[in-house]
Scaffold this active site. Structure first.
Site: not given
Length: 330
Positions: A15, A94
């Site tokens: 991300t 993540t």
């Protein structure tokens, strides 16, 4: 600990560097230029000198695989041994960040430099993003001195790479070290066949939670798929359906043919101690080895590192039961 003289920034995707596409956020290259531009705006921070390497193609960490773990470990070794880097910062998505931190903890045993992983919940440049805060916070922590070993930096905290789990899908403080009881004896000196120079190979592993209604045939099918290691997520302190003779027989048969069977607790604050309940003792007699207070991520990464190094079943069970890097004992 000394400040690094040359930091390797290893970008894997995730991300933190994603860009918007017609189908949603997707991994993107070109993050080095963005990082250097942003650093020029960061006044008042003392940051180490760094070089940038990118694993191509950058991936969404939901697609993380054992091959990616091996590629990261190889890039880190090359950065240290060939490029003279004395610290490493890994930029990672993540979703599987805790899995990679755990796997690298065991793949890089005795690496003489610190390795810190970080990422973000929102892309760099997005309004209110935590990307630059996490990235430069990790750099600043390294500049101040971090001990050798693998750690994860997120939301202002350094956490042990083999103890951390992702507990939130939206909050910025998404990662934590669950307060599990640590049961294990320190291994002492790392054997040569387990240190960071040891080549590893992908290995077929599986994770299976016990749940009310699980059937022996389902377990048998998974064990028959060619897995070399099975991580069972047990109830509480290490119990399971101990009155299911067929299920226990399937586990015993698999263990007899060399499959490593390991057990973690499903409880976020739990640990496996087979002798507390007769149901746990039944599982131990079927060949399961206790992960103690290890997380799922740590137990899976450890099985991969041990089996991937070519160790046999008895050797894997021996080292799995010992503490190698702080995953089992304080």
């Amino acid at each position: 600990m000394p400040s690094p003289s040359k930091l390797l920034v290893l970008y894997t995707g995730g991300t933190i560097g994603m860009q918007q596409t017609a189908s949603g956020l997707a991994p993107a290259s070109g993050f080095e230029a963005r990082l250097r531009s942003q650093q020029a705006l960061e006044t008042g921070r003392q940051l180490p000198s760094w070089v940038f390497r990118e694993l191509l193609p950058p991936i969404d960490s939901a697609n993380m695989s054992q091959s990616n773990w091996l590629a990261m470990a190889a890039a880190i070794r090359a950065g240290v041994e060939q490029d003279g880097c004395d610290a490493v910062l890994v930029l990672h998505g993540t979703d599987t960040l805790a899995y990679s931190a755990a796997a690298l903890s065991f793949l890089l045993l005795d690496l003489p430099v610190p390795v810190v992983l970080t990422g973000s919940m929102l892309p760099a440049g997005a309004p209110g993003s935590d990307a630059w805060t996490n990235l430069f916070g990790a750099m600043q922590a390294l500049q101040q001195g971090v001990a050798a070993g693998v750690q994860l930096y997120f939301s202002g905290r350094l956490m042990h790479g083999a103890r951390v789990s992702k507990l939130g899908s939206e909050t910025f403080d998404a990662f934590s070290e669950p307060p599990r009881q640590r049961l294990g004896v320190r291994a002492g000196v790392t054997p040569a066949n387990l240190d960071y120079r040891q080549p590893r190979q992908p290995v077929s592993l599986a994770v299976l939670p016990f749940y009310p209604g699980i059937q022996a045939a389902q377990v048998e099918a998974l064990l028959a798929s060619g897995v070399r290691g099975l991580l069972l997520e047990c109830y509480g302190s290490g119990t399971g359906p101990s009155e299911d003779a067929a299920l226990l027989a399937a586990l015993k048969t698999a263990h007899a043919r060399g499959v490593v069977l390991a057990a973690v607790s499903q409880c976020p604050h739990g640990h496996v101690e087979f002798g507390v309940y007769a149901a746990g003792s039944q599982l131990a007699s079927a060949g399961l080895v206790s992960a103690g207070g290890m997380t799922r991520e740590a137990a899976l990464g450890k099985l991969f590192a041990l089996l991937g190094a070519g160790l046999n079943q008895a050797e894997v069970e021996h080292w799995f039961a010992l503490d190698l890097c702080g995953e089992r004992a304080d």
